[in-house]
Scaffold this active site. Structure first.
Site, mmCIF file in Angstrom:
data_model
loop_
_atom_site.group_PDB
_atom_site.id
_atom_site.type_symbol
_atom_site.label_atom_id
_atom_site.label_comp_id
_atom_site.label_asym_id
_atom_site.label_seq_id
_atom_site.Cartn_x
_atom_site.Cartn_y
_atom_site.Cartn_z
ATOM 1 N N HIS A 199 -1.214 11.846 -5.316
ATOM 2 C CA HIS A 199 -1.613 10.452 -5.485
ATOM 3 C C HIS A 199 -2.830 10.319 -6.389
ATOM 4 O O HIS A 199 -3.560 11.284 -6.620
ATOM 5 C CB HIS A 199 -1.911 9.775 -4.128
ATOM 6 C CG HIS A 199 -3.047 10.379 -3.363
ATOM 7 N ND1 HIS A 199 -2.872 11.303 -2.354
ATOM 8 C CD2 HIS A 199 -4.390 10.190 -3.442
ATOM 9 C CE1 HIS A 199 -4.050 11.642 -1.838
ATOM 10 N NE2 HIS A 199 -4.997 10.987 -2.492
ATOM 11 N N HIS B 68 -10.354 9.280 -7.520
ATOM 12 C CA HIS B 68 -10.024 10.708 -7.525
ATOM 13 C C HIS B 68 -8.544 10.907 -7.849
ATOM 14 O O HIS B 68 -7.765 9.953 -7.908
ATOM 15 C CB HIS B 68 -10.378 11.368 -6.183
ATOM 16 C CG HIS B 68 -9.522 10.931 -5.025
ATOM 17 N ND1 HIS B 68 -9.839 9.863 -4.209
ATOM 18 C CD2 HIS B 68 -8.353 11.410 -4.533
ATOM 19 C CE1 HIS B 68 -8.914 9.721 -3.266
ATOM 20 N NE2 HIS B 68 -7.994 10.640 -3.456
ATOM 21 N N GLU C 166 -9.036 16.096 -5.449
ATOM 22 C CA GLU C 166 -8.689 16.421 -4.068
ATOM 23 C C GLU C 166 -7.524 17.398 -4.089
ATOM 24 O O GLU C 166 -6.602 17.251 -4.894
ATOM 25 C CB GLU C 166 -8.282 15.131 -3.319
ATOM 26 C CG GLU C 166 -7.847 15.367 -1.875
ATOM 27 C CD GLU C 166 -7.379 14.089 -1.167
ATOM 28 O OE1 GLU C 166 -7.438 13.001 -1.773
ATOM 29 O OE2 GLU C 166 -6.924 14.194 -0.015
#
Lengths: 141, 141
Positions: free
Chosen positions: A8, A83, A132
């Site tokens: 994502h 992010h 991440e």
């Protein structure tokens, strides 16, 4: 260590509810492509995911006075890209490999919004991008 | 109008060459997952794409004094997430649908780095996120 799927793109917004209205009205996202908004008090955020054919957008709203998202929204009051999250098969293997190469891992692996272990790599290691890493959810893909 | 595949995440960097070294050494990207760096003088950028299993990262470096990336790098000297690009079947249909809903389309559709028509939607319409729309390349997916 190798980047897997782009799970994502994380997008910080002042209000998930308002942002979802935009994604629905302007970008044609339907209600069944949006997850319920969840509070994650230990991370100081509320999150909702918008499904895209090959990935997801994670909308992130501050929760509580100590939310790490407040600082981001001070710098970017309208919101913005926060992010990028990539999948890895094993979070501890990824952490150790990254650390061995001198990367700064922010805190210890913890359970993320998808129920698997995640970690964050400091943006200084990735030319300003907060990355991440998350373990691929079992049974997915 | 409906968002299609997340074609790529656009990441501005001071130097594509330096950033590619990071993606190779720290994130395990191999040479055959990186496109040659291309100059696009009419857009004031150099670009290279990094292939991820389900999407791409577009690394963007300023080209020329008038590059629109200079301003971004002034605000984010190390680099950072610059835009998100989604595919649509037809760029003019998308443009007209977005305009009819009051969105600000930045300039006219033009040929982008993948050889198909693209446009940018002003970040004020998407809670601070600069969104690129591009026609799906023929024969892909």
């Amino acid at each position: 260590m190798k980047l897997g799927r782009l799970n994502h793109v994380g997008i910080a917004v002042p209000s998930i509810a308002v942002a979802l209205e935009t994604y629905k009205s302007l970008y044609g996202v339907s209600d069944d492509e949006i997850t319920p908004t969840r509070e994650m008090p230990e991370q100081g955020v509320k999150v909702a995911f918008v499904t895209i054919p090959n990935s997801q957008l994670e909308l992130i709203e501050p929760l509580g006075d100590a939310s790490p998202i407040h600082k981001f929204l001070e710098k970017n009051p309208a919101g913005g890209q926060h992010h990028v999250c990539f999948e890895v098969p094993d979070i501890y293997t990824a952490r150790d490999a990254m650390r061995a190469k001198g990367a700064m891992i922010m805190g210890e692996p913890r359970i993320g919004a998808h129920g698997t272990l995640i970690l964050f790599v400091h943006p200084k290691n990735s030319h300003g991008v907060l990355i991440e890493l998350m373990e691929t959810p079992k049974g997915s893909h």
